[in-house]
Design an enzyme around this catalytic site. Structure first.
Site, PDB file in Angstrom:
ATOM      1  N   SER A 291       0.832  -1.200   0.000  1.00  0.00           N
ATOM      2  CA  SER A 291       0.000   0.000   0.000  1.00  0.00           C
ATOM      3  C   SER A 291       0.869   1.253   0.000  1.00  0.00           C
ATOM      4  CB  SER A 291      -0.895   0.002   1.244  1.00  0.00           C
ATOM      5  OG  SER A 291      -1.503   1.273   1.377  1.00  0.00           O
ATOM      6  N   SER A 293      -0.401   4.081   0.982  1.00  0.00           N
ATOM      7  CA  SER A 293      -0.971   4.984   1.985  1.00  0.00           C
ATOM      8  C   SER A 293       0.059   5.415   3.039  1.00  0.00           C
ATOM      9  CB  SER A 293      -2.189   4.340   2.661  1.00  0.00           C
ATOM     10  OG  SER A 293      -3.225   4.217   1.729  1.00  0.00           O
ATOM     11  N   THR A 336      -9.422  -0.833   4.106  1.00  0.00           N
ATOM     12  CA  THR A 336      -9.467  -1.403   2.763  1.00  0.00           C
ATOM     13  C   THR A 336     -10.003  -2.827   2.857  1.00  0.00           C
ATOM     14  OG1 THR A 336      -8.109  -1.852   0.822  1.00  0.00           O
ATOM     15  CG2 THR A 336      -6.956  -1.879   2.902  1.00  0.00           C
ATOM     16  N   LYS A 340     -14.173  -2.993   4.548  1.00  0.00           N
ATOM     17  CA  LYS A 340     -14.911  -1.760   4.280  1.00  0.00           C
ATOM     18  C   LYS A 340     -16.373  -1.809   4.739  1.00  0.00           C
ATOM     19  CE  LYS A 340     -12.231   0.456   0.649  1.00  0.00           C
ATOM     20  NZ  LYS A 340     -12.156   0.950  -0.728  1.00  0.00           N
ATOM     21  N   ASN A 361     -14.330   3.848   4.192  1.00  0.00           N
ATOM     22  CA  ASN A 361     -12.884   3.636   4.022  1.00  0.00           C
ATOM     23  C   ASN A 361     -12.051   4.487   4.981  1.00  0.00           C
ATOM     24  OD1 ASN A 361     -13.207   6.162   2.827  1.00  0.00           O
ATOM     25  ND2 ASN A 361     -11.531   5.817   1.406  1.00  0.00           N
ATOM     26  N   ASP A 377     -13.853   7.570  -0.806  1.00  0.00           N
ATOM     27  CA  ASP A 377     -13.751   7.015  -2.173  1.00  0.00           C
ATOM     28  C   ASP A 377     -14.761   7.697  -3.101  1.00  0.00           C
ATOM     29  OD1 ASP A 377     -11.753   5.171  -1.701  1.00  0.00           O
ATOM     30  OD2 ASP A 377     -13.126   3.534  -1.211  1.00  0.00           O
ATOM     31  N   GLY A 400     -17.839  -3.200 -12.934  1.00  0.00           N
ATOM     32  CA  GLY A 400     -17.524  -3.710 -11.601  1.00  0.00           C
ATOM     33  C   GLY A 400     -18.579  -3.282 -10.616  1.00  0.00           C
ATOM     34  N   GLY A 402     -18.165  -4.146  -7.071  1.00  0.00           N
ATOM     35  CA  GLY A 402     -17.633  -4.336  -5.718  1.00  0.00           C
ATOM     36  C   GLY A 402     -17.631  -3.007  -4.979  1.00  0.00           C
ATOM     37  N   GLY A 403     -16.718  -2.867  -4.014  1.00  0.00           N
ATOM     38  CA  GLY A 403     -16.681  -1.649  -3.190  1.00  0.00           C
ATOM     39  C   GLY A 403     -16.528  -0.385  -4.018  1.00  0.00           C
ATOM     40  N   THR A 425     -20.244 -10.816 -12.790  1.00  0.00           N
ATOM     41  CA  THR A 425     -21.398 -11.547 -12.251  1.00  0.00           C
ATOM     42  C   THR A 425     -22.612 -10.631 -12.405  1.00  0.00           C
ATOM     43  OG1 THR A 425     -19.884 -12.473 -10.631  1.00  0.00           O
ATOM     44  CG2 THR A 425     -22.234 -12.787 -10.198  1.00  0.00           C
TER      45      THR A 425
END
Ligand code: NAP
Length: 549
Positions: A291, A293, A336, A340, A361, A377, A400, A402-403, A425
């Site tokens: 990361s 960060s 992360t 989350k 986040n 985010d 996508g 996801g998050g 999916t």
């Protein structure tokens, strides 16, 4: 336990190694003068907070490394066990310490049986340590198991060579029984007691730091937890009571698992500045090893003179994270994967958008000591786009669900964009579209659709995966491409967009933006956003170059 040799009272000064023979003392059996071990007070007056472990394939290389390292660090450990013939290094060490009287040196020749590299016997190890002490090394390091095997006369003889004694204990499996180990070390009355464990959880760091804090008045302690999860103890252990900590000379030259190089400890983690009021922050999740960060936040703390430190908190267990958060205590978290969503029910309250998306986040500990959640985010996706086009009515495809896809869909729908969600999916995309008041779109419809913006919120294109684009050129019918993937900066999708002459927004812009908002939430100060961008781009370019070679 009462204090004894572990904390003596009178400082003892020492003549220069070259004059050792002339120093007052009694003759020992082998004719050499017997010397009083250097006191811990004397040693402590000479050393900084970091001892750099020096290795080398030959005595000459070891001494070359010592020369280089001692320009910045005056406290070194000669890892004699890394040499095929450690005795051959002794005359060179003597000369080095003679010329560099400001350097304080530990001699270590740990046997393979106790986790080192020396293949010889205890007697051979002792001979090397005695010679190193006579050559001017200020401290010798003896493993507890070795000390327990020695006869009192052998220990007495080593002590009579004038170096202060460190008794060390290494546990390469776990962090447990620290007090019991301490009680075993105590009868030897060394000047320093070093206990090194292995952190398997974040909470193991708490165990180590609690131990240091509990026993710091009874002995000169060095306490570290090894392993990837032990970073916290390496950075915060000094504050808890460790007299000093160990570092490697350079990245890649570690003498223990998880060891950090001296420059990183000093410049990134700023361990010289950490004190009781330093606030501790971290990025929590799995994986966080690479990361960026810590890089941006530690830089921002330094630049904006915030007394804070930001650590990687690698864990998959929420309870582990919560223990650390409570016990250190942590003042802020960048959250992360995989936490989350799960973190939400452990927070006092969250902002409206985190609640709506079901993901947060950013966690901050407020003045009341309670934890509050935010989602940066969303703004980090919306704002870079707002700067480039009006969002109301814009047709935006989110790949996508996801998050990151959820943050994009909810954030952009709130700005009245016409959002389409497509996902590997389809059911997940349908569900998100329903929740965010967006539209579901199938992959096979993309080639004949047009958008104002296409956002990649899948990991496709990440450096750790095989190079790939989430879309084919014929599916890239848009006026702007935003790839949330930020390592590499130029993903296959970004390159494809450029080849088609399309403007792009890279994931770096999102990364820096979300980090900058986190910094502001934690500190109440404006973030040095340009500087954050500069260090991220620099680190990613270095990473790209390293991967090319
Ligand atoms: P996530 O929650 O795991 O979601 C991943 C999404 O990508 C899911 O919808 C998944 O589809 C889809 N996906 C995964 N592998 C795929 C593949 N091989 N082909 C097609 N679709 C695939 O991850 P996230 O938190 O949303 O993050 C997604 C990416 O965004 C990250 O990898 C990261 O690169 C980027 N990101 C960047 C920033 C930044 O600051 N720049 C911040 C957050 C995230 P299924 O539902 O079918 O599994």
């Amino acid at each position: 336990m009462k204090t004894g040799g572990l904390l003596e009272s009178a400082p003892v000064t020492r003549p220069h190694p070259a004059g050792a023979g002339a120093r007052g003392g009694t003759a020992s059996e082998d004719g050499s003068a017997s010397r009083t071990p250097l006191s811990s007070y004397y040693i402590r007056s000479r050393i900084g907070k970091i001892c750099v472990a020096i290795t080398g394939a030959s005595p000459a290389e070891m001494l070359r490394n010592a020369e280089e390292i001692s320009r910045e660090n005056h406290f070194v450990e000669f890892r004699l066990d890394y040499l095929a013939n450690p005795i051959a290094a002794i005359p060179k060490i003597k000369q080095f310490l003679y010329e560099r009287s400001e350097v304080t040196a530990i001699a270590t020749c740990r046997r393979a049986a106790t986790g080192g590299k020396f293949k010889g016997t205890i007697a051979a190890e002792l001979e090397i340590l005695e010679k190193a002490a006579l050559a001017g090394c200020h401290l010798v390091d003896l493993e507890l198991q070795t000390a327990e095997h020695m006869k009192p006369a052998q220990l007495q003889r080593l002590r009579s060579r004038g170096a202060a004694l460190i008794i060390s204990y290494h546990d390469f499996e776990s962090t447990k029984d620290l007090d019991r180990v301490f009680e075993r070390i105590h009868p030897f009355q060394p000047e320093f007691a070093k206990i090194v464990s292995t952190a398997k959880t974040l909470a193991d760091n708490v165990t180590m730091m609690r131990f240091l804090d509990r026993r710091r008045d009874e002995a000169n302690l060095i306490g570290i937890s090894m392993g990837e999860q032990g970073t916290i103890s390496r950075v915060l252990g000094l504050r808890a009571g460790s007299v000093f900590t160990f570092a490697s000379a350079h990245a890649g030259e570690e003498t223990g698992p998880g060891q950090i190089d001296a420059r990183t400890l000093r410049e990134t983690w700023r361990i010289d500045q950490i004190d009781a009021s330093t606030k501790v922050y971290g990025v929590a999740g799995n994986p966080v090893r690479h990361s960026l960060s810590p890089l941006i936040h530690n830089m921002a703390f330094r630049r904006e003179t915030v007394n804070g430190v930001f650590l990687p908190l690698q864990t998959t267990r929420m309870n582990d994270l919560l223990t650390l958060t409570r016990e250190v205590p942590l003042h802020g978290l960048a959250v992360t994967m995989p936490f989350k969503s799960e973190i939400l029910r452990h927070l006092e309250r969250t902002d409206a958008i985190s609640e709506k998306i079901g993901a947060c986040n950013t966690v901050v500990r407020a003045q009341d000591g309670k934890l509050y959640g935010f989602n940066t985010d969303v703004a980090a996706i919306v704002r870079p786009l707002e700067r480039r086009l009006p969002l109301s009515g814009a047709k935006i495809l989110v790949l996508g669900a996801g998050g990151a896809g959820r943050a994009a869909a909810f954030g952009l729908a709130e700005k009245r964009a016409e959002v389409f969600v497509c996902n590997r999916t389809p059911e997940t995309a349908r569900k998100l579209a329903r929740q965010a008041k967006a539209k579901f779109i199938r992959r096979d419809q993309l080639a004949k659709s047009n958008f104002d913006v296409i956002i990649n919120a899948t990991p496709v294109g990440m450096r750790s995966l095989k190079p790939a684009s989430p879309l084919e050129p014929k599916e890239l019918n848009t006026r702007l491409v935003f790839d949330l993937v930020y390592n590499p900066i130029d993903t296959p999708l970004i390159r494809m967009a450029r080849e088609k002459g399309l403007p792009v927004v890279t994931g770096v812009e999102m990364f820096v933006h979300q980090g900058a908002r986190q910094f502001e939430i934690w500190t109440g100060k404006p973030a040095p956003e340009e500087e954050m961008l500069r260090v991220v781009v620099h680190a990613l370019r270095q990473d790209a170059n390293a991967n090319r070679t």
